[in-house]
Design a protein around this motif. Structure first.
Motif, PDB file in Angstrom:
ATOM      1  N   LEU A  54       0.836  -1.203   0.000  1.00 36.03           N
ATOM      2  CA  LEU A  54       0.000   0.000   0.000  1.00 36.03           C
ATOM      3  C   LEU A  54       0.869   1.251   0.000  1.00 36.03           C
ATOM      4  O   LEU A  54       1.572   1.535   0.979  1.00 36.03           O
ATOM      5  CB  LEU A  54      -0.893  -0.039   1.243  1.00 36.03           C
ATOM      6  N   THR A  55       0.803   2.012  -1.100  1.00 35.47           N
ATOM      7  CA  THR A  55       1.610   3.238  -1.209  1.00 35.47           C
ATOM      8  C   THR A  55       0.744   4.413  -1.676  1.00 35.47           C
ATOM      9  O   THR A  55       1.195   5.257  -2.436  1.00 35.47           O
ATOM     10  CB  THR A  55       2.806   3.025  -2.178  1.00 35.47           C
ATOM     11  N   VAL A  56      -0.508   4.420  -1.225  1.00 39.60           N
ATOM     12  CA  VAL A  56      -1.397   5.561  -1.540  1.00 39.60           C
ATOM     13  C   VAL A  56      -1.127   6.675  -0.517  1.00 39.60           C
ATOM     14  O   VAL A  56      -0.456   6.443   0.484  1.00 39.60           O
ATOM     15  CB  VAL A  56      -2.897   5.154  -1.484  1.00 39.60           C
ATOM     16  N   PRO A  57      -1.651   7.895  -0.750  1.00 42.03           N
ATOM     17  CA  PRO A  57      -1.495   8.935   0.265  1.00 42.03           C
ATOM     18  C   PRO A  57      -2.211   8.541   1.562  1.00 42.03           C
ATOM     19  O   PRO A  57      -3.173   7.759   1.522  1.00 42.03           O
ATOM     20  CB  PRO A  57      -2.172  10.160  -0.356  1.00 42.03           C
ATOM     21  N   VAL A  58      -1.742   9.094   2.664  1.00 38.83           N
ATOM     22  CA  VAL A  58      -2.273   8.688   3.973  1.00 38.83           C
ATOM     23  C   VAL A  58      -3.797   8.831   4.071  1.00 38.83           C
ATOM     24  O   VAL A  58      -4.468   7.969   4.640  1.00 38.83           O
ATOM     25  CB  VAL A  58      -1.542   9.438   5.125  1.00 38.83           C
ATOM     26  N   ASN A  59      -4.353   9.861   3.471  1.00 36.45           N
ATOM     27  CA  ASN A  59      -5.805  10.051   3.605  1.00 36.45           C
ATOM     28  C   ASN A  59      -6.630   9.031   2.831  1.00 36.45           C
ATOM     29  O   ASN A  59      -7.832   8.894   3.052  1.00 36.45           O
ATOM     30  CB  ASN A  59      -6.211  11.493   3.247  1.00 36.45           C
ATOM     31  N   ALA A  60      -5.981   8.314   1.923  1.00 38.30           N
ATOM     32  CA  ALA A  60      -6.704   7.280   1.174  1.00 38.30           C
ATOM     33  C   ALA A  60      -6.410   5.879   1.722  1.00 38.30           C
ATOM     34  O   ALA A  60      -6.954   4.887   1.233  1.00 38.30           O
ATOM     35  CB  ALA A  60      -6.324   7.352  -0.303  1.00 38.30           C
ATOM     36  N   ALA A  61      -5.552   5.816   2.755  1.00 38.61           N
ATOM     37  CA  ALA A  61      -5.046   4.507   3.190  1.00 38.61           C
ATOM     38  C   ALA A  61      -6.148   3.581   3.720  1.00 38.61           C
ATOM     39  O   ALA A  61      -6.264   2.432   3.283  1.00 38.61           O
ATOM     40  CB  ALA A  61      -3.954   4.691   4.233  1.00 38.61           C
ATOM     41  N   GLN A  62      -6.949   4.085   4.673  1.00 40.18           N
ATOM     42  CA  GLN A  62      -7.945   3.203   5.296  1.00 40.18           C
ATOM     43  C   GLN A  62      -9.005   2.737   4.296  1.00 40.18           C
ATOM     44  O   GLN A  62      -9.330   1.542   4.248  1.00 40.18           O
ATOM     45  CB  GLN A  62      -8.616   3.907   6.489  1.00 40.18           C
ATOM     46  N   SER A  63      -9.503   3.663   3.487  1.00 37.51           N
ATOM     47  CA  SER A  63     -10.553   3.244   2.542  1.00 37.51           C
ATOM     48  C   SER A  63      -9.987   2.247   1.524  1.00 37.51           C
ATOM     49  O   SER A  63     -10.665   1.287   1.137  1.00 37.51           O
ATOM     50  CB  SER A  63     -11.169   4.459   1.840  1.00 37.51           C
ATOM     51  N   THR A  64      -8.743   2.452   1.128  1.00 37.71           N
ATOM     52  CA  THR A  64      -8.131   1.511   0.167  1.00 37.71           C
ATOM     53  C   THR A  64      -7.921   0.148   0.832  1.00 37.71           C
ATOM     54  O   THR A  64      -8.185  -0.894   0.226  1.00 37.71           O
ATOM     55  CB  THR A  64      -6.782   2.060  -0.353  1.00 37.71           C
ATOM     56  N   ALA A  65      -7.478   0.183   2.088  1.00 41.53           N
ATOM     57  CA  ALA A  65      -7.277  -1.084   2.811  1.00 41.53           C
ATOM     58  C   ALA A  65      -8.606  -1.833   2.928  1.00 41.53           C
ATOM     59  O   ALA A  65      -8.657  -3.049   2.712  1.00 41.53           O
ATOM     60  CB  ALA A  65      -6.684  -0.819   4.183  1.00 41.53           C
TER      61      ALA A  65
END
Ligand code: ATP
Length: 215
Positions: A151-162
């Motif tokens: 996972l290398t998305v920006p921090v604000n997208a991390a949880q939703s992407t996870a």
């Protein structure tokens, strides 16, 4: 397990042995000699004995090989050689560097695809690794039996992407974002926060220049 490093020519023949031993096993044969294998597979007996010697002590002289044992052994051995496919989400600077980093060269791990939401990146590739829209995540992970995502998305997208990854069936996440992710118990998350690691190193150098730490 014996040393994993066996000659490539031997490694290529192992699936042939495996397939034939499966047949023997299916018809209830319990022993096989290198001469029998040689006849069936058209490989000379000395080569077969040498191949097997790389795998360890598998047979006794004059007795041949125990089919069940050899089959189980080869099954485990070939499994070690299986490539683990991985995907990466967030093809920014760090994501691109990781796609370029050829994990496969030294380990049996391969990034099969990158995912991003940026239309300018979707449909491109990084050193031959395709970049897709997340719409295609499910399809790709099913096709390549992927269980692990980087996972290398920006921090604000991390949880939703996870959350999205977990829903699609991902069971392991290597999290390069500073976010502390929440996931169900069956999902394993490993965090690598490069900024924190670097800051910690600098902190220790500044505060404990001689190497000794306070207890
Ligand atoms: P760049 O300079 O290419 O934008 P960066 O590492 O500075 O790289 P970040 O903002 O950290 O950029 O974003 C990393 C990547 O994650 C970008 O390619 C971005 O398009 C992508 N991204 C952002 N949000 C999402 C998301 N929700 N799902 C998938 N990818 C995303």
């Amino acid at each position: 397990m014996p040393d994993h490093k066996i000659p490539q020519v031997t490694a290529k023949r192992l699936p042939l042995y495996y397939r034939y031993l499966e047949k023997l096993h299916a018809i209830g044969k319990q022993r096989v000699s290198s001469a029998d294998l040689s006849d069936a597979l058209q490989i000379d007996p000395a080569t077969i004995r040498r191949d097997f010697s790389y795998l360890g002590e598998l047979g006794k002289k004059g007795y041949g090989y125990n089919v069940t044992y050899l089959l189980q052994f080869l099954r485990d051995f070939l499994k070690q050689d299986e490539v683990t496919n991985v995907v990466l989400v967030g093809v920014g600077n760090l994501g691109t560097a990781l796609l370029r980093y050829n994990f496969y060269r030294s380990h049996n791990t391969k990034i099969v695809a990158g995912f991003d939401q940026d239309p300018a990146k979707i449909g491109t590739d990084v050193d031959g690794i395709p970049v897709y829209s997340l719409d295609r995540l499910q399809e790709v992970i099913q096709l390549h039996h992927v269980e692990v995502a980087i996972l290398t998305v920006p921090v604000n997208a991390a949880q939703s992407t996870a959350d999205f990854l977990v829903k699609a069936g991902i069971r392991g996440i290597l999290n390069f974002t500073p976010a502390r992710l929440i996931a169900p118990a069956h999902v394993r998350i490993h965090n690598i926060d490069l900024t924190i690691e670097l800051q910690t190193l600098i902190y220790f150098l500044k505060n404990f220049p001689d190497g000794e730490e306070e207890m």
